[in-house]
Design a protein around this motif. Structure first.
Motif, PDB file in Angstrom:
ATOM      1  N   ILE A   1       0.897 -14.682   1.985  1.00 19.71           N
ATOM      2  CA  ILE A   1       1.625 -13.417   1.882  1.00 19.71           C
ATOM      3  C   ILE A   1       2.379 -13.121   3.173  1.00 19.71           C
ATOM      4  O   ILE A   1       3.518 -12.620   3.153  1.00 19.71           O
ATOM      5  CB  ILE A   1       0.662 -12.262   1.545  1.00 19.71           C
ATOM      6  CG1 ILE A   1       0.067 -12.467   0.146  1.00 19.71           C
ATOM      7  CG2 ILE A   1       1.382 -10.918   1.616  1.00 19.71           C
ATOM      8  CD1 ILE A   1       1.090 -12.474  -0.968  1.00 19.71           C
ATOM      9  N   SER A   2       1.772 -13.442   4.316  1.00 20.33           N
ATOM     10  CA  SER A   2       2.411 -13.170   5.599  1.00 20.33           C
ATOM     11  C   SER A   2       3.708 -13.950   5.764  1.00 20.33           C
ATOM     12  O   SER A   2       4.723 -13.408   6.207  1.00 20.33           O
ATOM     13  CB  SER A   2       1.453 -13.503   6.743  1.00 20.33           C
ATOM     14  OG  SER A   2       2.021 -13.162   7.982  1.00 20.33           O
TER      15      SER A   2
ATOM     16  N   CYS B   1      -1.916  -5.084   2.701  1.00 18.14           N
ATOM     17  CA  CYS B   1      -2.865  -6.200   2.720  1.00 18.14           C
ATOM     18  C   CYS B   1      -4.220  -5.775   3.275  1.00 18.14           C
ATOM     19  O   CYS B   1      -5.260  -6.289   2.842  1.00 18.14           O
ATOM     20  CB  CYS B   1      -2.306  -7.358   3.532  1.00 18.14           C
ATOM     21  SG  CYS B   1      -0.957  -8.244   2.707  1.00 18.14           S
TER      22      CYS B   1
ATOM     23  N   SER C   1      -3.809 -14.220   2.748  1.00  9.71           N
ATOM     24  CA  SER C   1      -3.040 -13.420   3.706  1.00  9.71           C
ATOM     25  C   SER C   1      -2.016 -14.274   4.446  1.00  9.71           C
ATOM     26  O   SER C   1      -0.929 -13.787   4.778  1.00  9.71           O
ATOM     27  CB  SER C   1      -3.978 -12.726   4.700  1.00  9.71           C
ATOM     28  OG  SER C   1      -4.529 -13.656   5.623  1.00  9.71           O
TER      29      SER C   1
ATOM     30  N   ILE D   1      -0.548 -10.250   9.824  1.00 12.14           N
ATOM     31  CA  ILE D   1      -1.298  -9.960   8.606  1.00 12.14           C
ATOM     32  C   ILE D   1      -2.607 -10.747   8.544  1.00 12.14           C
ATOM     33  O   ILE D   1      -3.669 -10.159   8.257  1.00 12.14           O
ATOM     34  CB  ILE D   1      -0.426 -10.203   7.356  1.00 12.14           C
ATOM     35  CG1 ILE D   1       0.701  -9.163   7.302  1.00 12.14           C
ATOM     36  CG2 ILE D   1      -1.264 -10.135   6.077  1.00 12.14           C
ATOM     37  CD1 ILE D   1       1.668  -9.345   6.147  1.00 12.14           C
TER      38      ILE D   1
ATOM     39  N   THR E   1      -6.239  -8.999   8.512  1.00 12.21           N
ATOM     40  CA  THR E   1      -7.018  -9.213   7.288  1.00 12.21           C
ATOM     41  C   THR E   1      -8.425  -9.686   7.614  1.00 12.21           C
ATOM     42  O   THR E   1      -9.417  -9.200   7.043  1.00 12.21           O
ATOM     43  CB  THR E   1      -6.317 -10.245   6.380  1.00 12.21           C
ATOM     44  OG1 THR E   1      -5.073  -9.700   5.922  1.00 12.21           O
ATOM     45  CG2 THR E   1      -7.180 -10.586   5.171  1.00 12.21           C
TER      46      THR E   1
ATOM     47  N   ALA F   1       2.951  -5.442  -1.485  1.00 14.18           N
ATOM     48  CA  ALA F   1       3.112  -5.834  -0.083  1.00 14.18           C
ATOM     49  C   ALA F   1       4.437  -6.551   0.140  1.00 14.18           C
ATOM     50  O   ALA F   1       5.161  -6.273   1.106  1.00 14.18           O
ATOM     51  CB  ALA F   1       1.943  -6.723   0.354  1.00 14.18           C
TER      52      ALA F   1
ATOM     53  N   LEU G   1      -0.663  -7.236  -3.768  1.00 18.64           N
ATOM     54  CA  LEU G   1       0.070  -8.285  -3.066  1.00 18.64           C
ATOM     55  C   LEU G   1       1.558  -8.243  -3.416  1.00 18.64           C
ATOM     56  O   LEU G   1       2.412  -8.484  -2.557  1.00 18.64           O
ATOM     57  CB  LEU G   1      -0.520  -9.654  -3.393  1.00 18.64           C
ATOM     58  CG  LEU G   1      -1.968  -9.876  -2.915  1.00 18.64           C
ATOM     59  CD1 LEU G   1      -2.414 -11.300  -3.203  1.00 18.64           C
ATOM     60  CD2 LEU G   1      -2.114  -9.566  -1.432  1.00 18.64           C
TER      61      LEU G   1
END
Length: 263
Positions: free
Chosen positions: A124-125, A79, A121, A165, A169, A33, A30
């Motif tokens: 993170i996105s 991811c 996700s 993402i 995912t 990413a 992560l």
């Protein structure tokens, strides 16, 4: 029964979150990413004169925004790997059997994985999109190119890109359950991403019809990359339905497959 179901699912999700939190490789992926999103965008913007044979200043405002967000594609691939490993590691170590015993209602196992992987996700996105956009703007400034206006089009591009993402995912987790192979799952998701290009070998009418049903063109429509008149463009509501379909149908198939799996 509904309360018991919710309690069982929340307990299963809490267990999956504990696994994710203690998974060092996942945490490292992560971080990679996020770094990939920022560095990727900076690199894509800086190399525009080489890759597009024109200066940054010559690009339209929309193009400067799109190039600045290309680092999110790097984060998306990382991811995907993390999501698939999150599932396939249990398959390879037979830990999935333990998980199934602890959570006898099997669809909760899949749903709990999806809740955790999907939730992470989304976080993170958002971060990857903002980092990519910021890195792109910094690189544009350093190159002396004009910055694009932050208008409704730019906001649409940012929000639409943030869907990429999480959508991939969810598809990756479902494919990992369906195929029981990390490599096959990754190739399957990658093939879905490449379908718009592969469909170009079809006659133009069939290619145009296929674009309306594919995930990538739908995401491009929502983010504004696909514009009216282009072959990828469809009605935004229809595009949202296509994205939802590419998430829901594989998940239902994954649940069905996992329920019938001999553990």
């Amino acid at each position: 029964m509904t309360g018991v179901h919710r309690a069982g699912l929340s307990s299963a999700a809490a267990g999956e979150f504990a696994k994710a939190r203690s998974w060092r490789t996942g945490r490292a992926l992560l971080v990679v990413a996020l770094l990939g999103a920022a560095l990727g965008s900076a690199m894509f913007v800086a190399t525009v004169p080489l890759t597009m044979s024109q200066s940054l200043a010559a690009l339209q405002e929309r193009q400067r925004v799109e190039v600045s967000l290309m680092g999110v594609d790097v984060a998306n691939i990382v991811c995907l790997v993390a999501a698939i490993l999150f599932v396939s590691n249990e398959n390879s170590s037979n830990l999935v059997e333990v998980t199934a015993r602890l959570t006898p209602v099997r669809h909760r196992v899949v749903l709990a994985k999806l809740i955790v992987a999907g939730g992470l996700s989304c976080v993170i996105s958002v971060l990857a999109t903002l980092l990519a956009y910021g890195a792109g703007m910094v690189t544009l400034t350093a190159a002396g190119a004009p910055l694009p206006a932050f208008d409704s089009g730019t906001l649409q591009a940012l929000l639409g890109t943030m869907l990429m993402i999480p959508a991939h995912t969810v598809l990756a987790v479902a494919m990992a359950y369906l195929t029981r192979s990390g490599l096959v799952a990754f190739l399957g998701v990658f093939a879905v991403m490449c379908l718009p290009t592969l469909s170009s070998i079809l006659p133009s009418a069939l290619d145009r019809a296929a674009q309306w049903l594919l995930l990538t063109p739908a995401l491009h429509t929502i983010s504004g990359i696909a514009t009216p008149g282009g072959k990828e463009f469809t009605h935004p509501v229809a595009a949202a339905g296509v994205v939802l379909g590419w998430m829901v149908v594989p998940v239902l198939l994954a649940i069905s497959t996992f329920r019938s799996r001999d553990l």
